[in-house]
Motif scaffolding. Sequence first.
Motif, PDB file in Angstrom:
ATOM      1  N   LEU A  62       0.848  -1.183   0.000  1.00 37.14           N
ATOM      2  CA  LEU A  62       0.000   0.000   0.000  1.00 37.14           C
ATOM      3  C   LEU A  62       0.885   1.234   0.000  1.00 37.14           C
ATOM      4  O   LEU A  62       1.780   1.353   0.842  1.00 37.14           O
ATOM      5  N   ILE A  63       0.667   2.151  -0.947  1.00 42.16           N
ATOM      6  CA  ILE A  63       1.492   3.354  -1.077  1.00 42.16           C
ATOM      7  C   ILE A  63       0.593   4.582  -1.016  1.00 42.16           C
ATOM      8  O   ILE A  63      -0.355   4.699  -1.791  1.00 42.16           O
ATOM      9  N   SER A  64       0.916   5.499  -0.098  1.00 38.45           N
ATOM     10  CA  SER A  64       0.164   6.748   0.021  1.00 38.45           C
ATOM     11  C   SER A  64       0.621   7.712  -1.067  1.00 38.45           C
ATOM     12  O   SER A  64       1.814   7.967  -1.225  1.00 38.45           O
ATOM     13  N   LYS A  65      -0.330   8.267  -1.822  1.00 36.78           N
ATOM     14  CA  LYS A  65       0.004   9.225  -2.887  1.00 36.78           C
ATOM     15  C   LYS A  65       0.486  10.559  -2.299  1.00 36.78           C
ATOM     16  O   LYS A  65       1.314  11.231  -2.897  1.00 36.78           O
ATOM     17  N   THR A  78       4.985   3.700   2.532  1.00 36.50           N
ATOM     18  CA  THR A  78       4.682   2.367   2.014  1.00 36.50           C
ATOM     19  C   THR A  78       4.488   1.403   3.175  1.00 36.50           C
ATOM     20  O   THR A  78       5.263   1.404   4.132  1.00 36.50           O
ATOM     21  N   LEU A  96      -5.135   3.832   8.939  1.00 34.80           N
ATOM     22  CA  LEU A  96      -4.749   4.591   7.747  1.00 34.80           C
ATOM     23  C   LEU A  96      -5.327   5.994   7.817  1.00 34.80           C
ATOM     24  O   LEU A  96      -6.449   6.202   8.282  1.00 34.80           O
ATOM     25  N   TYR A 114      -4.553   6.250  -2.340  1.00 35.27           N
ATOM     26  CA  TYR A 114      -3.548   5.201  -2.222  1.00 35.27           C
ATOM     27  C   TYR A 114      -3.448   4.392  -3.514  1.00 35.27           C
ATOM     28  O   TYR A 114      -4.402   4.330  -4.297  1.00 35.27           O
ATOM     29  N   SER A 115      -2.289   3.756  -3.688  1.00 37.73           N
ATOM     30  CA  SER A 115      -2.088   2.743  -4.725  1.00 37.73           C
ATOM     31  C   SER A 115      -1.869   1.421  -4.017  1.00 37.73           C
ATOM     32  O   SER A 115      -1.214   1.372  -2.979  1.00 37.73           O
ATOM     33  N   ILE A 116      -2.389   0.336  -4.591  1.00 40.76           N
ATOM     34  CA  ILE A 116      -2.225  -0.994  -4.016  1.00 40.76           C
ATOM     35  C   ILE A 116      -1.613  -1.884  -5.094  1.00 40.76           C
ATOM     36  O   ILE A 116      -2.094  -1.923  -6.226  1.00 40.76           O
ATOM     37  N   ARG A 152      -4.674   1.929  -8.834  1.00 41.04           N
ATOM     38  CA  ARG A 152      -4.158   3.273  -8.564  1.00 41.04           C
ATOM     39  C   ARG A 152      -5.314   4.183  -8.170  1.00 41.04           C
ATOM     40  O   ARG A 152      -6.445   3.991  -8.588  1.00 41.04           O
TER      41      ARG A 152
END
Length: 182
Positions: free
Chosen positions: A42-45, A50, A66, A71-73, A86
């Motif tokens: 999981l990545i926070s835009k 991460t 969270l 976010y992107s997964i 995305r």
Amino acid sequence: MSCLVLLGAISLFGQVTANSSLQGTITDKTQAVIGGKADVTLISKQTGATRTTKTNDAGEYHFDALSAGIYSIKVSAPGFSSAEVRDLEILVGRTATQNFTLAPGGVSETVEVTATAPLVDQTKTDVSANITPEQITELPLIGRDIADLAYLAPGVKAADAYDPTKNRYAILSVNGEGETSR
């Protein structure tokens, strides 16, 4: 004194932040769960932070605490192609659900081929041997008898002489044949 306690309680309420969570299930094309081996990232835009987890035995993953945001997964598992979502928006105080179905990935394998001379030449029908000049000069030959070089060829061995007049000469047997089979 009671005023201080009341002011401390008010400042604690100001510290509370609303958190969200994300959950989902990872399956394959047959809807069988991919348990314990899928990696979920999981990545926070906004921050680039991460977090990574693995699926449990039921193929489920879960991220708690969270911050609300975009976010992107990314999901990957051995033997499967990766999947990615995305711009997933996670709202304040909500639990978002994002399931993935992974397709079988291409198996990559490396085959290393090394060329070596074959032990047997399958196209050759005769049995023979070449004796090089280097072998003639370098091999220790007692008495420099040419018959000793013949023993280097496959299938050649010494044979008994049945003719008493030929005792001075080397009698050779080639592939089990005697002197009389000529």
